[in-house]
Design a protein around this motif. Structure first.
Motif, PDB file in Angstrom:
ATOM      1  N   LYS A   1      -5.519   1.917  12.312  1.00 10.59           N
ATOM      2  CA  LYS A   1      -6.374   1.140  12.749  1.00 10.59           C
ATOM      3  C   LYS A   1      -6.095  -0.073  13.592  1.00 10.59           C
TER       4      LYS A   1
ATOM      5  N   TYR B   1       0.863  -1.213  -0.080  1.00  6.50           N
ATOM      6  CA  TYR B   1       0.304   0.126  -0.233  1.00  6.50           C
ATOM      7  C   TYR B   1       1.289   1.027   0.447  1.00  6.50           C
TER       8      TYR B   1
ATOM      9  N   GLU C   1      -7.427  -3.075  13.374  1.00  4.86           N
ATOM     10  CA  GLU C   1      -7.763  -4.280  12.504  1.00  4.86           C
ATOM     11  C   GLU C   1      -7.324  -4.284  11.223  1.00  4.86           C
ATOM     12  N   TYR C   2      -6.762  -3.343  11.128  1.00  4.55           N
ATOM     13  CA  TYR C   2      -5.711  -3.652   9.735  1.00  4.55           C
ATOM     14  C   TYR C   2      -4.651  -3.272   9.838  1.00  4.55           C
ATOM     15  N   HIS C   3      -4.093  -2.785  10.931  1.00  7.80           N
ATOM     16  CA  HIS C   3      -2.646  -2.099  11.275  1.00  7.80           C
ATOM     17  C   HIS C   3      -1.818  -3.049  11.777  1.00  7.80           C
TER      18      HIS C   3
ATOM     19  N   ASN D   1       1.714  -5.928   4.260  1.00  8.00           N
ATOM     20  CA  ASN D   1       1.079  -6.859   4.638  1.00  8.00           C
ATOM     21  C   ASN D   1       1.523  -8.186   3.888  1.00  8.00           C
TER      22      ASN D   1
ATOM     23  N   ARG E   1       2.308  -6.705   9.180  1.00  9.31           N
ATOM     24  CA  ARG E   1       2.177  -5.526   9.055  1.00  9.31           C
ATOM     25  C   ARG E   1       3.588  -4.360   9.571  1.00  9.31           C
TER      26      ARG E   1
END
Length: 480
Positions: free
Chosen positions: A363, A66, A365-367, A416, A386
């Protein structure tokens, strides 16, 4: 007589089964037996499932990138806060077999290199590899940082950059930023400084290559040593940091873990990407494809500043040059490039890093980095590593290209690297879990059988009546 004997035998058997079952529950004989089998079977040895999975992971591994696209480059040079927009994912299928596998020391150790190959997956990506990204000019910043204390050289380089139109920011494709492109500034400097490569890429030379030779323990002598790193590139410790503790190579390479893992365990891992070892602690129970797992995550203390975690003082390079919590300066092991590593969007980092760049939205849950492990076998059922690559940017008076830029840890890209256990491995693991449940529940089966026999015993006792007396027996002894 025979009927009474059967009744009392049933009662006695009920009591014996209850005593045996309760004793087995309290002594944990069967769970210890299951653990002993797992400790013996999970070893790096030709022919074992553990060795096959370690040598060539069956589950598909994906690497997603990303990027952070800079939207206000002119304003940033004037001192404004950078504004970025996350772009991605750009997804690659990762293949990482162990190659050159050689057993050593009577099978107690095994050496190998972990070759990684990345294949682009267009259907799992936001766009093609030729998507254009505007970001910080990492080769130029690296050169400027390297020669900033040499006024004469700095002026010459700055003049050359002005003549070629090279500045603090650059626009390149995703493929170029990841896998490499020929940089004109590096090419010009290569003649005078041969150690400077004229090609730059965040993962240049990382596709189809490895990070060096590892020697692992096989777990034959101790189950806790399964897949633990003994040496990396012939060394048992690093030399980039300023303390022995920070230079230690601890744990596995993060792809395998020993069997019989408890919730109180501290799982150590060595990451060559981060140039250091780190650890993870139990966070919660999870269910992955119907199978129980323990989730382990690195606590915030891993990347905390020395004021929070004094053990991290050795990661301050040069000595005493400590950044705020949540980031790691890895320039020492990245050829002097001012690279700062962190979690994506500065998750768990000092709030100042989030506020310094518009567009950061951390966040959990994402990171968050997380590993879900089957506690009996140590099999990784699901994992997500990550990491974010940042560049330390500051105003350098001898380089006009830096303008009035504010000092900032500038986010470039985050990755990720994820895996979820494949269906074939799930079937094998379900069979193991079923066998585990059956064996561990034997004491409760004995208790249940004892209760059932106890009920039968009580029922039979109630039905068992004393025989009625005869008429003669009911006559009085003395007649009137």
């Amino acid at each position: 007589m025979l009927k009474s004997c059967c009744i009392y035998c049933t009662g006695l058997l009920s009591i014996l089964l209850l005593i045996a079952g309760i004793s087995l529950v309290l002594s944990n004989v069967f769970p210890h037996f299951v653990d002993a089998i797992a400790k013996k079977e999970v070893v790096l040895k030709n022919g074992t499932d553990a060795f096959n999975a370690w040598k060539d992971p069956p589950a598909p591994i994906y690497m997603q990138f990303y990027f952070f696209n800079l939207t206000n480059p002119i304003e940033v040079l004037e001192g404004a806060r950078p504004a970025v927009v996350e772009t991605g994912p750009y997804t690659y299928r990762e293949y990482r077999p162990m190659e050159g596998v050689t057993f050593q020391d009577n099978g107690t150790k095994v050496s190998a290199v972990n070759t990684k190959t990345y294949i682009f997956q267009p259907d799992m990506s936001q766009g093609p590899e030729n998507d254009v990204i505007r970001t910080v000019n990492i080769p130029a910043v690296t050169v400027m940082e390297r020669f900033k204390d040499s006024p004469l050289v700095s002026n010459l380089i700055s003049s050359y950059m002005r003549s070629t139109g090279e500045g603090l920011f650059v626009t390149r494709t995703v493929g170029e930023l990841l896998w490499g492109y020929e940089d004109e500034l590096l090419k010009a400097l290569h003649t005078f400084s041969p150690d400077l490569d004229d090609v730059f890429g965040l993962f240049y030379k990382n596709n189809g290559s490895n990070d060096g030779e590892y020697v692992f323990y096989t777990g034959m002598q101790s189950y806790e040593d399964f897949a633990r790193v003994d040496t990396w590139n012939g060394q048992r410790s690093l030399n980039w940091w300023t303390s022995d503790e920070c230079n230690m190579i601890n744990g596995t390479n993060g792809a395998s873990f020993h069997p019989v893992i408890t919730k109180k365990e501290v799982l150590y891992m060595f990451s060559s990407d981060l140039c250091r070892s780190l650890y993870a602690l139990y966070e919660e129970d999870v269910i992955v494809k119907g199978i129980l797992g323990y989730r382990f995550t690195p606590p915030s203390e891993v990347f905390a500043n020395l004021t929070v975690n004094p053990a991290n003082a050795g990661f301050c390079v040069p000595p005493g040059n400590c950044l705020a919590s949540g980031v790691l300066n890895v320039s020492q092991c990245k050829q002097g490039a001012p690279i700062i590593m962190s979690s994506p969007h500065f998750y768990q980092a000092d709030e100042m890093f989030v506020q310094d760049v518009f567009g950061m939205k951390p966040k959990k849950e994402y990171h968050q980095t997380a590993i879900d492990i089957n506690p009996l076998t140590g099999v990784v059922m699901q994992a997500a590593k990550r990491l974010q690559v940042n560049i330390y940017v500051e105003k350098i008076p001898t380089f006009s290209q830096t303008g009035n830029v504010r000092t900032v840890v500038f986010p470039v890209v985050y990755l990720n690297e994820s895996v979820v256990i494949d269906d074939e491995s799930v079937k094998k693991l379900q069979l193991i879990v079923t066998e585990q449940n059956v064996v561990e529940n034997i004491p409760f089966m004995l208790i249940g059988l004892g209760i059932i026999l106890g009920g039968i015993f009580m029922f039979m006792m109630c039905r068992h009546k004393i025989p009625e007396s005869t008429a003669a027996e009911r006559q009085p002894l003395l007649s009137s």
